[in-house]
Design a protein around this motif. Structure first.
Motif, PDB file in Angstrom:
ATOM      1  N   GLU A   1       7.314  -8.511   2.121  1.00  0.00           N
ATOM      2  CA  GLU A   1       6.000  -7.866   2.109  1.00  0.00           C
ATOM      3  C   GLU A   1       5.491  -7.641   3.530  1.00  0.00           C
ATOM      4  OE1 GLU A   1       6.921 -10.242   0.161  1.00  0.00           O
ATOM      5  OE2 GLU A   1       6.615  -9.491  -1.874  1.00  0.00           O
ATOM      6  N   ARG A   2       5.684  -8.624   4.403  1.00  0.00           N
ATOM      7  CA  ARG A   2       5.253  -8.451   5.794  1.00  0.00           C
ATOM      8  C   ARG A   2       6.115  -7.418   6.508  1.00  0.00           C
ATOM      9  NH1 ARG A   2       4.226 -14.298   8.604  1.00  0.00           N
ATOM     10  NH2 ARG A   2       3.809 -15.505   6.728  1.00  0.00           N
ATOM     11  N   ARG A   3       7.410  -7.478   6.268  1.00  0.00           N
ATOM     12  CA  ARG A   3       8.339  -6.603   6.979  1.00  0.00           C
ATOM     13  C   ARG A   3       8.097  -5.131   6.647  1.00  0.00           C
ATOM     14  NH1 ARG A   3      14.972  -7.091   6.833  1.00  0.00           N
ATOM     15  NH2 ARG A   3      15.393  -5.378   8.286  1.00  0.00           N
ATOM     16  N   PHE A   4       7.831  -4.849   5.374  1.00  0.00           N
ATOM     17  CA  PHE A   4       7.691  -3.461   4.943  1.00  0.00           C
ATOM     18  C   PHE A   4       6.241  -3.078   4.665  1.00  0.00           C
ATOM     19  CE2 PHE A   4      11.984  -4.815   3.481  1.00  0.00           C
ATOM     20  CZ  PHE A   4      12.721  -4.008   4.330  1.00  0.00           C
ATOM     21  N   CYS A   5       5.312  -3.825   5.245  1.00  0.00           N
ATOM     22  CA  CYS A   5       3.897  -3.556   4.986  1.00  0.00           C
ATOM     23  C   CYS A   5       3.501  -2.156   5.441  1.00  0.00           C
ATOM     24  CB  CYS A   5       3.042  -4.610   5.688  1.00  0.00           C
ATOM     25  SG  CYS A   5       1.294  -4.541   5.260  1.00  0.00           S
ATOM     26  N   ALA A   6       4.019  -1.703   6.598  1.00  0.00           N
ATOM     27  CA  ALA A   6       3.673  -0.373   7.101  1.00  0.00           C
ATOM     28  C   ALA A   6       4.166   0.712   6.140  1.00  0.00           C
ATOM     29  CB  ALA A   6       4.267  -0.174   8.491  1.00  0.00           C
ATOM     30  N   TRP A   7       5.370   0.517   5.588  1.00  0.00           N
ATOM     31  CA  TRP A   7       5.904   1.496   4.636  1.00  0.00           C
ATOM     32  C   TRP A   7       5.101   1.480   3.342  1.00  0.00           C
ATOM     33  CZ3 TRP A   7       9.306   5.025   6.152  1.00  0.00           C
ATOM     34  CH2 TRP A   7      10.080   4.760   7.284  1.00  0.00           C
ATOM     35  N   THR A   8       4.699   0.296   2.919  1.00  0.00           N
ATOM     36  CA  THR A   8       3.893   0.198   1.704  1.00  0.00           C
ATOM     37  C   THR A   8       2.559   0.905   1.888  1.00  0.00           C
ATOM     38  OG1 THR A   8       4.923  -1.943   1.198  1.00  0.00           O
ATOM     39  CG2 THR A   8       2.885  -1.397   0.036  1.00  0.00           C
ATOM     40  N   GLY A   9       1.936   0.663   3.043  1.00  0.00           N
ATOM     41  CA  GLY A   9       0.665   1.326   3.332  1.00  0.00           C
ATOM     42  C   GLY A   9       0.820   2.835   3.428  1.00  0.00           C
ATOM     43  N   GLY A  10       1.927   3.285   4.027  1.00  0.00           N
ATOM     44  CA  GLY A  10       2.168   4.719   4.131  1.00  0.00           C
ATOM     45  C   GLY A  10       2.351   5.370   2.775  1.00  0.00           C
ATOM     46  N   SER A  11       3.030   4.663   1.862  1.00  0.00           N
ATOM     47  CA  SER A  11       3.234   5.220   0.520  1.00  0.00           C
ATOM     48  C   SER A  11       1.916   5.333  -0.233  1.00  0.00           C
ATOM     49  CB  SER A  11       4.216   4.350  -0.261  1.00  0.00           C
ATOM     50  OG  SER A  11       3.672   3.061  -0.506  1.00  0.00           O
ATOM     51  N   ILE A  12       1.011   4.372  -0.020  1.00  0.00           N
ATOM     52  CA  ILE A  12      -0.307   4.442  -0.656  1.00  0.00           C
ATOM     53  C   ILE A  12      -1.121   5.587  -0.058  1.00  0.00           C
ATOM     54  CG2 ILE A  12      -2.466   3.202  -1.016  1.00  0.00           C
ATOM     55  CD1 ILE A  12      -0.850   0.606  -1.021  1.00  0.00           C
ATOM     56  N   LEU A  13      -1.052   5.714   1.268  1.00  0.00           N
ATOM     57  CA  LEU A  13      -1.792   6.780   1.949  1.00  0.00           C
ATOM     58  C   LEU A  13      -1.343   8.160   1.474  1.00  0.00           C
ATOM     59  CD1 LEU A  13      -3.802   7.621   4.192  1.00  0.00           C
ATOM     60  CD2 LEU A  13      -1.889   7.509   5.809  1.00  0.00           C
ATOM     61  N   SER A  14      -0.062   8.320   1.220  1.00  0.00           N
ATOM     62  CA  SER A  14       0.454   9.632   0.824  1.00  0.00           C
ATOM     63  C   SER A  14      -0.027  10.066  -0.548  1.00  0.00           C
ATOM     64  CB  SER A  14       1.981   9.623   0.848  1.00  0.00           C
ATOM     65  OG  SER A  14       2.497   8.733  -0.121  1.00  0.00           O
ATOM     66  N   THR A  15      -0.567   9.137  -1.344  1.00  0.00           N
ATOM     67  CA  THR A  15      -1.076   9.495  -2.670  1.00  0.00           C
ATOM     68  C   THR A  15      -2.487  10.049  -2.616  1.00  0.00           C
ATOM     69  OG1 THR A  15      -1.935   7.257  -3.078  1.00  0.00           O
ATOM     70  CG2 THR A  15       0.359   7.696  -3.710  1.00  0.00           C
ATOM     71  N   PHE A  16      -3.174   9.910  -1.466  1.00  0.00           N
ATOM     72  CA  PHE A  16      -4.537  10.406  -1.349  1.00  0.00           C
ATOM     73  C   PHE A  16      -4.535  11.918  -1.165  1.00  0.00           C
ATOM     74  CE2 PHE A  16      -5.853   6.103   0.664  1.00  0.00           C
ATOM     75  CZ  PHE A  16      -5.737   5.501  -0.578  1.00  0.00           C
ATOM     76  N   SER A  17      -5.517  12.572  -1.769  1.00  0.00           N
ATOM     77  CA  SER A  17      -5.605  14.029  -1.639  1.00  0.00           C
ATOM     78  C   SER A  17      -5.909  14.445  -0.206  1.00  0.00           C
ATOM     79  CB  SER A  17      -6.687  14.560  -2.592  1.00  0.00           C
ATOM     80  OG  SER A  17      -7.948  13.961  -2.304  1.00  0.00           O
ATOM     81  N   GLU A  18      -6.639  13.590   0.540  1.00  0.00           N
ATOM     82  CA  GLU A  18      -6.968  13.919   1.921  1.00  0.00           C
ATOM     83  C   GLU A  18      -5.735  13.954   2.815  1.00  0.00           C
ATOM     84  OE1 GLU A  18      -8.235  11.525   0.169  1.00  0.00           O
ATOM     85  OE2 GLU A  18     -10.405  11.846  -0.056  1.00  0.00           O
ATOM     86  N   PHE A  19      -4.651  13.306   2.362  1.00  0.00           N
ATOM     87  CA  PHE A  19      -3.452  13.242   3.183  1.00  0.00           C
ATOM     88  C   PHE A  19      -2.760  14.602   3.292  1.00  0.00           C
ATOM     89  CE2 PHE A  19       1.101  12.247   3.840  1.00  0.00           C
ATOM     90  CZ  PHE A  19       0.995  11.496   5.003  1.00  0.00           C
ATOM     91  N   GLN A  20      -3.038  15.491   2.353  1.00  0.00           N
ATOM     92  CA  GLN A  20      -2.369  16.790   2.362  1.00  0.00           C
ATOM     93  C   GLN A  20      -2.731  17.617   3.594  1.00  0.00           C
ATOM     94  OE1 GLN A  20      -2.928  18.860  -1.330  1.00  0.00           O
ATOM     95  NE2 GLN A  20      -2.223  17.139  -2.589  1.00  0.00           N
ATOM     96  N   ARG A  21      -3.898  17.400   4.158  1.00  0.00           N
ATOM     97  CA  ARG A  21      -4.281  18.156   5.358  1.00  0.00           C
ATOM     98  C   ARG A  21      -3.488  17.713   6.579  1.00  0.00           C
ATOM     99  NH1 ARG A  21      -7.487  15.229   8.761  1.00  0.00           N
ATOM    100  NH2 ARG A  21      -8.371  13.302   7.918  1.00  0.00           N
TER     101      ARG A  21
END
Length: 318
Positions: free
Chosen positions: A277-297
């Motif tokens: 969880e610590r090692r891949f936390c940045a990837w996990t956060g990035g995957s969550i961020l990519s689901t936001f509609s604001e990320f499309q911009r």
């Protein structure tokens, strides 16, 4: 919260206030897991240990005549760590075989293996370096490389006969680590170079006139918080979030918490319980961020990237 992200190429100290990153208060250091890997490699070389990938040798079990290597049979498999009775500083030939029902009896049983070199096609230097880096990473992740509880404990370790730890290389050679196992990752609590910047972390920082130094991670955390508004200090100290693959060294969480307690008694260090969880936390956060509609911009095409380069990432995603 204050996010202390310890990665391979560097360490970042990022204050987050009311959900917003305080970009102009971020502090970074080029000290990371790669620095520790270089120290581990130097330590192995000093012990005369040769890091041999699996394609360089073959192990054969049984009495085949000639010089055979004794390999311990039982729970001690390749890549595992064994706590030994005293500090050691050499290499020995040991490995595992099939377990019997009585594990205690297995640990005292020896079998013999022949380790022979295998001719193979010539690989590029970069590939061989990568394969050896996998072994170094496994040494780091096995728990053989540790961090002492405090600076005093580290200085006293040399005079104490502390139990050592052993690591089994792929070819069966055993690496014995004594008090020197505290040295590679201990650099995180010595004087480390830091820079106040919001740009990408790279080697050019080492020659930058903006470079300064702090006495370890705890003082890097303190310096970052002091750069923020005073009314946010209490909340930042109360939620120091430790993440990144390099934060998994045994003893690092406790050492950081103890040193911050000397600065203020209202500190709270939090971290994910599991190493993945610590090692891949940045990837996990990035995957969550990519689901936001604001990320499309923030999306851009290949042609736009080819025209503007990597700076486009920091411009659109910051």
């Amino acid at each position: 919260a204050l996010v202390l992200d310890m990665g391979a190429s560097g360490t970042s100290c990022v204050p987050v206030v009311e959900g917003s990153v305080m970009k102009h208060r971020v502090m970074r250091s080029p000290l990371g897991g790669n620095t520790v890997s270089e120290s581990v490699l130097a330590l192995c070389n000093a012990k005369g240990a040769k890091l041999r990938p699996n394609y360089e040798f073959r192990k054969t079990q049984g009495d085949l005549g000639g010089a055979l290597s004794p390999m311990k049979k039982g729970k001690l498999s390749t890549g595992k760590v064994l706590v030994t009775g005293s500090s050691g500083n050499g290499t020995n030939n040991n490995n595992n075989s099939n377990n019997n029902n009585n594990e205690d009896e297995d640990d005292l049983t020896e079998r013999h293996y022949r380790v022979t070199d295998v001719s193979h096609m010539a690989f590029s230097a970069s590939y061989e370096k990568w394969r050896k880096s996998i072994i170094i990473d496994d040494i780091k992740e096995s728990g053989a490389i540790q961090i002492s509880e405090s600076a005093n404990a580290e200085s006293q370790a040399a005079s104490l006969q502390l139990p050592g730890v052993s690591y089994y290389l792929p070819d069966g050679n055993r690496l014995d680590f004594g008090n020197e196992r505290y040295q590679p990752a201990g650099v995180f609590f010595e004087k480390i170079p830091v820079i106040s910047s919001v740009g990408p972390l790279d080697a050019d920082m080492m020659d930058s006139s903006m470079m300064s130094s702090r006495q370890g991670l705890s003082h890097m955390v303190k310096a970052t918080i002091e750069r923020c508004e005073q009314n946010t200090h209490r909340d930042l100290y109360a939620s120091v979030c430790l993440t990144g693959g390099s934060s998994n060294f045994p003893g690092l969480f406790e050492r950081l918490n103890n040193e911050l307690m000397y600065i203020t008694n209202r500190v709270r260090v939090v971290a994910a319980a599991g190493a993945p969880e610590r090692r891949f936390c940045a990837w996990t956060g990035g995957s969550i961020l990519s689901t936001f509609s604001e990320f499309q911009r923030m999306w851009f095409g290949k042609a736009e990237y080819d025209e503007l380069g990597a700076s486009l990432v920091h411009k659109k995603c910051s």
